[in-house]
Design a protein around this motif. Structure first.
Motif, PDB file in Angstrom:
ATOM      1  N   SER A 170       0.796  -1.120   0.037  1.00  0.00           N
ATOM      2  CA  SER A 170       0.135  -0.015   0.087  1.00  0.00           C
ATOM      3  C   SER A 170       0.683   1.292   0.118  1.00  0.00           C
ATOM      4  N   LEU A 171       0.128   2.269  -0.549  1.00  0.00           N
ATOM      5  CA  LEU A 171       0.726   3.542  -0.313  1.00  0.00           C
ATOM      6  C   LEU A 171       0.442   4.247   0.786  1.00  0.00           C
ATOM      7  N   GLU A 172       1.256   4.566   1.691  1.00  0.00           N
ATOM      8  CA  GLU A 172       0.871   5.187   3.016  1.00  0.00           C
ATOM      9  C   GLU A 172       1.276   6.585   3.307  1.00  0.00           C
ATOM     10  N   LEU A 173       0.135   7.295   3.802  1.00  0.00           N
ATOM     11  CA  LEU A 173       0.061   8.863   3.986  1.00  0.00           C
ATOM     12  C   LEU A 173      -0.357   8.892   5.350  1.00  0.00           C
ATOM     13  N   VAL A 174       0.640   9.644   6.072  1.00  0.00           N
ATOM     14  CA  VAL A 174       0.243   9.903   7.645  1.00  0.00           C
ATOM     15  C   VAL A 174       0.106  11.459   7.904  1.00  0.00           C
ATOM     16  N   TYR A 175      -0.900  11.983   8.084  1.00  0.00           N
ATOM     17  CA  TYR A 175      -0.982  13.475   8.604  1.00  0.00           C
ATOM     18  C   TYR A 175      -1.041  13.825   9.728  1.00  0.00           C
TER      19      TYR A 175
END
Length: 171
Positions: free
Chosen positions: A38-43
């Motif tokens: 998966s492509l992981e984005l954390v904000y």
């Protein structure tokens, strides 16, 4: 990183959407080296965390910043107390809408100097937070709005924050 201790993480999507999306409230933790498709984005909303990549690059994430971990990249995470939005976009979804996603690598400069880039980055952050509001409140037809925001985010990542490799062997 000790290659013998790296694990493959299986990411399951939320039951109602094609991605894994949640608010993480962490009192401080360590996630051992792992990778996923998966492509992981954390904000980061509050607090901080450090992501360590296999090439010894470390990224510190502070409030108002987000990180992007590309699919199949080995990484570990050390968190201080924090509150963050986490989005994992499965490889199958990327393949469905971005057929050449295997030839893309995503990178986001969190501190651009160009006003156009600052504005673009603020827009991405707004999309991310709007996704959370819609998913948390779940108004009538929330799935339509959530998915439109997700696709807008992906479109922006592809067109503004990706590098295309002509040959996979390059990286």
């Amino acid at each position: 990183m000790n290659k013998n201790k790296i694990r493959h993480e299986i990411v399951s999507s939320n039951p109602d959407i094609e991605v894994r999306f949640y608010l993480s409230e962490d009192s401080g933790s360590y996630v051992a080296p792992h990778w996923h498709n998966s492509l992981e984005l954390v904000y980061m909303m509050e607090g901080s965390m450090i992501t360590q990549f296999e090439n010894n690059v470390r990224q510190t994430l502070r409030p108002g910043e987000f990180s992007v971990v590309n699919p199949r990249v080995i990484h570990s995470v050390t968190s201080q107390k924090n509150k963050a939005l986490v989005l994992l976009i499965p490889g199958a979804l990327l393949e469905k809408y971005i057929p050449a996603h295997d030839f893309l690598e995503f990178h986001v400069d969190m501190h651009p100097e160009n006003l156009v880039e600052v504005t673009r980055l603020e827009r991405v952050k707004k999309i991310f937070t709007d996704m959370y509001i819609v998913y948390d409140v779940r108004p009538d037809a929330y799935l339509l709005k959530f998915n439109s925001l997700l696709y807008d985010l992906l479109y922006t990542l592809v067109h503004s924050y990706s590098i295309r490799f002509t040959d996979k062997a390059v990286h």
